[in-house]
Design a protein around this motif. Structure first.
Motif, short mmCIF file in Angstrom:
data_model
loop_
_atom_site.label_atom_id
_atom_site.label_comp_id
_atom_site.label_asym_id
_atom_site.label_seq_id
_atom_site.Cartn_x
_atom_site.Cartn_y
_atom_site.Cartn_z
N LEU B 85 23.41 35.68 48.28
CA LEU B 85 23.51 35.59 46.83
C LEU B 85 24.10 36.87 46.24
O LEU B 85 24.98 36.83 45.39
CB LEU B 85 22.10 35.35 46.28
N LEU B 86 23.61 38.01 46.71
CA LEU B 86 24.02 39.28 46.10
C LEU B 86 25.34 39.79 46.64
O LEU B 86 25.86 40.78 46.15
CB LEU B 86 22.91 40.33 46.28
N THR B 87 25.91 39.13 47.64
CA THR B 87 27.25 39.52 48.07
C THR B 87 28.31 38.57 47.52
O THR B 87 29.49 38.72 47.80
CB THR B 87 27.37 39.60 49.61
N LEU B 88 27.88 37.60 46.73
CA LEU B 88 28.86 36.77 46.02
C LEU B 88 29.40 37.58 44.84
O LEU B 88 28.72 38.47 44.34
CB LEU B 88 28.18 35.49 45.49
N PRO B 89 30.61 37.27 44.40
CA PRO B 89 31.16 38.05 43.29
C PRO B 89 30.53 37.67 41.95
O PRO B 89 31.20 37.21 41.04
CB PRO B 89 32.66 37.74 43.34
N VAL B 90 29.24 37.84 41.86
CA VAL B 90 28.49 37.49 40.65
C VAL B 90 27.66 38.70 40.28
O VAL B 90 27.09 39.34 41.16
CB VAL B 90 27.56 36.28 40.95
N ASN B 91 27.59 39.02 38.99
CA ASN B 91 26.78 40.17 38.57
C ASN B 91 25.31 39.93 38.83
O ASN B 91 24.81 38.82 38.66
CB ASN B 91 26.94 40.40 37.07
#
Ligand SMILES: Nc1ncnc2c1ncn2[C@@H]1O[C@H](COP(=O)(O)OP(=O)(O)O)[C@@H](O)[C@H]1O
Ligand SMILES: [Mg+2]
Lengths: 315, 245
Positions: B85-91
Motif C-alpha cells: 500500500l505504502l509503495t503505491l504512488p499514493v500519498n
C-alpha cells in the motif's frame, strides 16, 4: 546506456545493527541485476529503501533521475515492486486487486481494463481472475503479485525473491517472464538461488552483512572460483587411484577431488590460477588408455564463489 | 482526492468481503434495540422522542466502533500489505483519510439502519424531528471521534484484539472524563478551571448538547478537532511503524 536505478551509498541502521552499510549500485536499461547474499545480508532492507518504503539512514536511491522518498509519489510511479513473500489482499479477487492497483497508479477506464488484461495475460492469470486470492495456490499468488508489479509498465522493476517457494516449473515460468520484460527496463531481483542468476542476470552483486563483496557478470564471478578450468571426468573406480597420482604429477594441477558413484568415480582435477590443464589431462588419458565416460572443463561455480565471498572460506 | 477515493473503495468493499460485516450489522441493530426498548424503556416512557435511543450510544459505541476500526491498520501490518500500500504512488494522507472514511461510512451505514425507529416514533406520535436530526448528527460525530481513536490504535499493533482493547481503553477515558463521578474526584485534586477543561474534553458533554436539539458550533468543532487530532496521531504512528518494519 541510461542508468534507470541507482543506489548511492545507502545505509540503514536498526539501533546498533548496520543492516545495510554503504551499498552503491546502478542498473541500466536492459540490465537484469541479480542481488545475492545469504539470509539477513540486507537484500530486503536495501530494496525497501529503493522503493521508498524505508527511509535510508544515509545515502539515497534514485529512479529515473528522481530521488525516491516516502513523499515522492512521482518516483514511485516509475517503480514496479514485488515485496518479499508477495503480500496480497486475500479477500479480493485478482481482477479486483489489479483494478485497485491500476487505479492507485492513476490508470482509468478502458486503459485500466487493458492494462489489467495485459498484465494478467503476461502471467497467465486468466483462469483465476474471479477467484478469491486467498484460495489460490502459491504459484498463482506470486503471479498476481508480479502482475501488480508490471501492470503500469514501470521503467524499473524491483523483485524481492520472485521465485522463492515456487516449484521448478513455476520458477522457470517466472524467469521466462522476467527475461521477456528485461529489454525495455532496468530490473533488480534478489535471490539466493544461484542457478537463477546464471539463467537470468546480466550482472550479479553479492552482498554480505550489508556490504557489497562481489560485483560482476556471472561469468566473471564464476572465474573467481577455484573450479575455473578444472577438469571433471567419470572413470572406473579401479583406475581412480592411478589417475589421481598421474594427474597430481602434472604441471598446473592444484589438487584432485574424488567422489564415488557406484563402480565409477567422479574426479575433479583443479587447476592452478591461469593454468590450462584440459589438454595435458586429455593427453594423459589417451596415453594410458583409460576408459573415461565423461570429460568436461568447468567454467567455475557460482555457489563456490558465493560461499567464499560471504564466509571468507573456500568451498 | 482521487487517490483517497481509490483507497476508500477498496477498504469499504473489504468490509463486505466476509460475512463478518453482516454479523456486525445484525449485532449493532440488536444491541440498539435491546438498549432502546428494554433498558431504555422506549414504550414505557410513552414519549414520542428518541431520548432512550440516543442515551446509550456513547456506551454502545465504546465497544462497537473499536470493533469496526480495529482491522484498519493491524491487518495490513500483519499480512504485509502495508508495504504494498505504502509503495503505491499514493500519498500517505490519502491512504489515512481513505481508510478512515471507509470505516466511517460503514459506521454511518450501521446507524442508518436504525432509521426505522425514527419512522416508528413518527407513526406512534408527534416527535420533534429537529431534535432527532441533531441527535443523529451528534451520534455520527461521536462515532467518528471514537473511530479516529480506534484507527490510530489499530496502527500501533499487528494484533487486532490488542488494537480493540487499546481503542476501548482510550475511548473510555475520553468518555468518562465527563461523568460526575470523575469530575467530583477531579474537583478534589485540580483547581476549578482545570476541572472545566477535563469536563470539556469529554465526548459526553458535547454529545448531550447535541441531543438537546441545538447544533452548537463549538460541539461540532469539538468533534471535528478530536477526529483531526487522532488522524494526525494515526499518521505519526503509521510513519514510525513503517520505519520499524
Ligand atoms: N525492522 C527491522 N528492525 C530491526 N532489524 C531489522 C529490521 N528489518 C531487518 N532487520 C535486520 O536487518 C538484517 C537484514 O535483513 P534483510 O534485509 O531482511 O536481509 P535479507 O533480505 O538479505 O535476508 C537482518 O539481520 C534483519 O534481522
Ligand atoms: Mg529478504
Amino acid at each position: 546506456m541510461d542508468v534507470l536505478l541507482e543506489a548511492r551509498d545507502l545505509k540503514k541502521h536498526f539501533g546498533p545493527l548496520r543492516a545495510v552499510d554503504g551499498i552503491s549500485l546502478s542498473v541500466k536499461k536492459g540490465e537484469v541485476l541479480g542481488f545475492l547474499g545469504p539470509n539477513g545480508a540486507g537484500k530486503t532492507t536495501t530494496m525497501k529503501m529503493l522503493t521508498g518504503f524505508l527511509a535510508p539512514s544515509a545515502g539515497s536511491a534514485i529512479v529515473c533521475g528522481e530521488t525516491v522518498t516516502a513523499g515522492n509519489a512521482a518516483a514511485r510511479r516509475r517503480i514496479g515492486y514485488l515485496p518479499e513473500g508477495a503480500p496480497l489482499y486475500g479477500d479480493m479477487t485478482p481482477a479486483g486487486f489489479l483494478a485497485f492497483i491500476a487505479a492507485a497508479h492513476g490508470i482509468e477506464g478502458a486503459v485500466a481494463e487493458k492494462a489489467v488484461r495485459d498484465a494478467a495475460g503476461a502471467v497467465q492469470l486468466e483462469k483465476v481472475m474471479e477467484q478469491r486470492i486467498e484460495t489460490l495456490s502459491k504459484g498463482f499468488k506470486r503471479r498476481v503479485g508480479l502482475a501488480a508489479a508490471i501492470l503500469h509498465s514501470p521503467d524499473v522493476l524491483i523483485l524481492d525473491e520472485p521465485t522463492d517457494g515456487l516449484d521448478p516449473n513455476q520458477k522457470h515460468e517466472v524467469r521466462r517472464l522476467i527475461g521477456a520484460m528485461s529489454a525495455e527496463r532496468a530490473i533488480i531481483i534478489s535471490t539466493h538461488i544461484l542457478e537463477e542468476v546464471e539463467a537470468l542476470c546480466s550482472r550479479a552483486v553479492i552482498i554480505n552483512a550489508g556490504r557489497i563483496v562481489a560485483d560482476g557478470t556471472p561469468s566473471a564471478l564464476k572465474a573467481r572460483s577455484i573450479y575455473v578450468g578444472a577438469v571433471t571426468m567419470l572413470v572406473p573406480s579401479a583406475d581412480a587411484d592411478a589417475i589421481v597420482n598421474a594427474a597430481k604429477a602434472l604441471d598446473g594441477v592444484a589438487g584432485v577431488e574424488a567422489a564415488g558413484e557406484g563402480d565409477r568415480t567422479r574426479l575433479t582435477i583443479l587447476a592452478k590460477p591461469a593454468a590450462q590443464i584440459a589438454d595435458p589431462v586429455g593427453d594423459l588419458v589417451a596415453k594410458h588408455g583409460w576408459h573415461v565416460s565423461q570429460f568436461s572443463v568447468d567454467g567455475g561455480r557460482l555457489d563456490d564463489v558465493f560461499r567464499s565471498v560471504t564466509t571468507g572460506k573456500a568451498a | 482526492m482521487k487517490d483517497m477515493m481509490t483507497i476508500f473503495r477498496r477498504e469499504f468493499a473489504s468490509y463486505f468481503a466476509t460475512p463478518l460485516a453482516y454479523v456486525f450489522l445484525v449485532i449493532f441493530l440488536v444491541m440498539q434495540g435491546l438498549f432502546t426498548f428494554y433498558v431504555g424503556q422506549f414504550y414505557e416512557r410513552e414519549q414520542a422522542d428518541l431520548v432512550s435511543f440516543f442515551a446509550y450510544h456513547p456506551w454502545l459505541y465504546l465497544f462497537l466502533v473499536p470493533a469496526i476500526g480495529m482491522r484498519l491498520w493491524a491487518e495490513e501490518r500483519k499480512s504485509g500489505t502495508l508495504e504494498l500500500l505504502l509503495t503505491l504512488p499514493v500519498n500517505t494522507s490519502a491512504v489515512i483519510a481513505g481508510k478512515y472514511l471507509a470505516a466511517f461510512a460503514f459506521t454511518g451505514l450501521a446507524l442508518a439502519m436504525t432509521l426505522p425507529i425514527w419512522i416508528t416514533v413518527n407513526w406512534l406520535g408527534d416527535p420533534d424531528n429537529g431534535v432527532i436530526v441533531t441527535g443523529y448528527l451528534g451520534s455520527l460525530l461521536m462515532a467518528g471521534a471514537y473511530l479516529a481513536i480506534a484507527a490510530a490504535m489499530s496502527a500501533l499493533t499487528k494484533n487486532q484484539v490488542v488494537a480493540f482493547i487499546l481503542a476501548v481503553s482510550v475511548c473510555f477515558l475520553f468518555m468518562v472524563s465527563g461523568l460526575p463521578m470523575v469530575l467530583d474526584t477531579a474537583g478534589g485534586i485540580l483547581p476549578g478551571p482545570l476541572v472545566g477543561v477535563v469536563a470539556n474534553l469529554s465526548f459526553l458533554a458535547h454529545f448531550e448538547n447535541l441531543q438537546k436539539g441545538v447544533v452548537g458550533l463549538s460541539d461540532v468543532v469539538y468533534f471535528l478537532t478530536v477526529i483531526a487530532l487522532w488522524l494526525g496521531i494515526n499518521r505519526v504512528i503509521v510513519e514510525s511503524k513503517r520505519e520499524a518494519g
